[in-house]
Structures are given as structure tokens and as C-alpha cells.
Design a protein around this motif. Structure first.
Motif, PDB file in Angstrom:
ATOM      1  N   UNK A 179       1.064  -1.318  -0.181  1.00 32.54           N
ATOM      2  CA  UNK A 179      -0.322   0.122  -0.108  1.00 32.54           C
ATOM      3  C   UNK A 179       0.654   1.240  -0.105  1.00 32.54           C
ATOM      4  N   UNK A 180       2.275   1.307   0.620  1.00 33.48           N
ATOM      5  CA  UNK A 180       2.483   2.428   1.207  1.00 33.48           C
ATOM      6  C   UNK A 180       3.568   2.796  -0.633  1.00 33.48           C
ATOM      7  N   UNK A 181       4.062   1.580  -0.812  1.00 32.29           N
ATOM      8  CA  UNK A 181       4.178   1.755  -2.564  1.00 32.29           C
ATOM      9  C   UNK A 181       3.556   2.211  -3.659  1.00 32.29           C
ATOM     10  N   UNK A 182       2.625   1.871  -3.608  1.00 32.82           N
ATOM     11  CA  UNK A 182       1.117   2.205  -4.239  1.00 32.82           C
ATOM     12  C   UNK A 182       0.775   3.676  -4.465  1.00 32.82           C
ATOM     13  N   UNK A 183       0.692   3.939  -2.778  1.00 31.77           N
ATOM     14  CA  UNK A 183       0.393   4.809  -2.938  1.00 31.77           C
ATOM     15  C   UNK A 183       1.784   6.216  -2.927  1.00 31.77           C
ATOM     16  N   UNK A 239      -4.022  10.111 -14.744  1.00 28.00           N
ATOM     17  CA  UNK A 239      -4.852   9.008 -14.411  1.00 28.00           C
ATOM     18  C   UNK A 239      -3.940   7.871 -14.194  1.00 28.00           C
ATOM     19  N   UNK A 240      -3.741   7.475 -13.417  1.00 31.68           N
ATOM     20  CA  UNK A 240      -3.069   5.657 -13.143  1.00 31.68           C
ATOM     21  C   UNK A 240      -2.972   4.388 -13.057  1.00 31.68           C
ATOM     22  N   UNK A 284      -4.070 -10.344  -5.754  1.00 32.02           N
ATOM     23  CA  UNK A 284      -4.122  -8.582  -6.181  1.00 32.02           C
ATOM     24  C   UNK A 284      -5.178  -7.499  -6.767  1.00 32.02           C
ATOM     25  N   UNK A 285      -5.919  -8.477  -7.563  1.00 30.78           N
ATOM     26  CA  UNK A 285      -6.588  -7.726  -7.634  1.00 30.78           C
ATOM     27  C   UNK A 285      -7.675  -7.289  -6.714  1.00 30.78           C
ATOM     28  N   UNK A 300      -8.403  -3.145  -5.578  1.00 34.18           N
ATOM     29  CA  UNK A 300      -9.682  -2.652  -5.593  1.00 34.18           C
ATOM     30  C   UNK A 300      -9.648  -1.972  -4.443  1.00 34.18           C
ATOM     31  N   UNK A 301      -8.693  -2.212  -3.332  1.00 33.08           N
ATOM     32  CA  UNK A 301      -8.932  -1.820  -1.951  1.00 33.08           C
ATOM     33  C   UNK A 301      -9.061  -0.591  -1.871  1.00 33.08           C
ATOM     34  N   UNK A 302      -7.387  -0.120  -2.887  1.00 28.95           N
ATOM     35  CA  UNK A 302      -6.986   0.904  -3.090  1.00 28.95           C
ATOM     36  C   UNK A 302      -7.486   2.470  -3.810  1.00 28.95           C
TER      37      UNK A 302
END
Length: 150
Positions: free
Chosen positions: A101-105, A118-119, A130-131, A135-137
Motif C-alpha cells: 500500500x505504501x509503495x502504491x501510494x 490517471x494511474x 492482487x486484484x 480494488x481496496x486502494x
């Protein structure tokens, strides 16, 4: 991010990055950690392109995650640039720790700094965990992807 550092990947990081890329059933079929030659050449290409950002997450001097962020300028959507997140990998010892989550944020925040509106990302159809994570993010599965191997 506390004790986590996200920084540009270097050639010294390649063995750890490739080991993470190969550390699942899909990666084990396509990666060759015993030969760094193609990975060094790829890193040189990435480093030469200002729209490519291969990063690593480091905790206590140990590489624990990686991803590639690509900025894609575009004409559609009124000239919108978008970011593409690829090759997200978290070291097996760190999975479930919140590091992903930290890396995606970080990738989303950095995309905004580059002016992206857009990302997007892709994930193999077999990676159902992973899906759910994406989706949670806040990501939505809005498109069907197609690939053609050359």
C-alpha cells in the motif's frame, strides 16, 4: 513511511529486484536470475528515459519492494498524461505488512507530481489476491486488456 526509503534503483539492486520478480509461479517461468546481462541492458534503457522510474523500497538497508512507474504523455482526454504502474513486487517476508500500500501510494503521489491525471496498471488474471488489493486502494477493473507477444 517511517523507516522506509523509496529511491531510484541502481545496478547494485538488480539481483534483489530480479529475485523478487522471479519469486512466484508466473515470474519463475519468465525470469532468469542467474544472468543479469539482459536486466543491466534494460536498466540502462530505463535510466536514459526521463518518463521511466524504476524504484526500490528499502528498510534497514534491505531491499523489500520494487515497482516501475512509467509516465505516458497522451493526446486523448484533452492531452492527458497517465501513469502506468508495472512490476510491483514485495519481498515474501514483507507481504501483508502494508508495504505494498505504501509503495502504491508513493506511485500515485509521484504521478500527480508529474502532472498525470490517471494511474493505471495491469495484473495477470490469475492474481486474484492482487486484484482485491488494487480494488481496496481505489482501482477499478474498467477495461479488458490484450497482449500480443512479439
Amino acid at each position: 513511511m517511517g523507516d522506509l526509503e523509496i529511491r531510484h534503483a541502481t545496478a547494485d539492486d538488480l539481483p534483489a529486484i530480479v529475485a523478487m520478480l522471479a519469486d512466484d509461479p508466473l515470474g519463475a517461468q519468465r525470469e532468469t536470475p542467474d544472468d543479469m546481462t539482459p536486466y543491466r541492458a534494460a536498466l540502462e534503457h530505463l535510466d536514459a528515459d526521463p518518463n521511466q522510474h524504476l524504484v526500490v523500497a528499502v528498510r534497514e538497508d534491505r531491499l523489500v519492494g520494487t515497482l516501475q512507474l512509467s509516465v505516458i504523455p497522451g493526446l486523448s482526454h484533452q492531452g492527458m498524461s497517465r501513469a502506468l504502474i508495472e512490476a510491483v513486487r514485495i519481498h515474501a517476508d514483507e507481504r501483508g505488512s502494508g508495504l505494498g500500500s505504501q509503495l502504491i501510494e508513493w506511485a500515485i503521489d509521484t504521478s500527480r507530481q508529474f502532472g498525470c491525471r490517471m494511474v493505471q496498471l495491469t495484473s495477470d488474471k490469475s492474481r486474484t489476491d492482487a486484484h482485491r488489493f488494487y480494488e481496496r486502494l481505489g482501482f477499478s477493473a474498467t477495461h479488458e486488456g490484450f497482449k500480443l507477444r512479439l
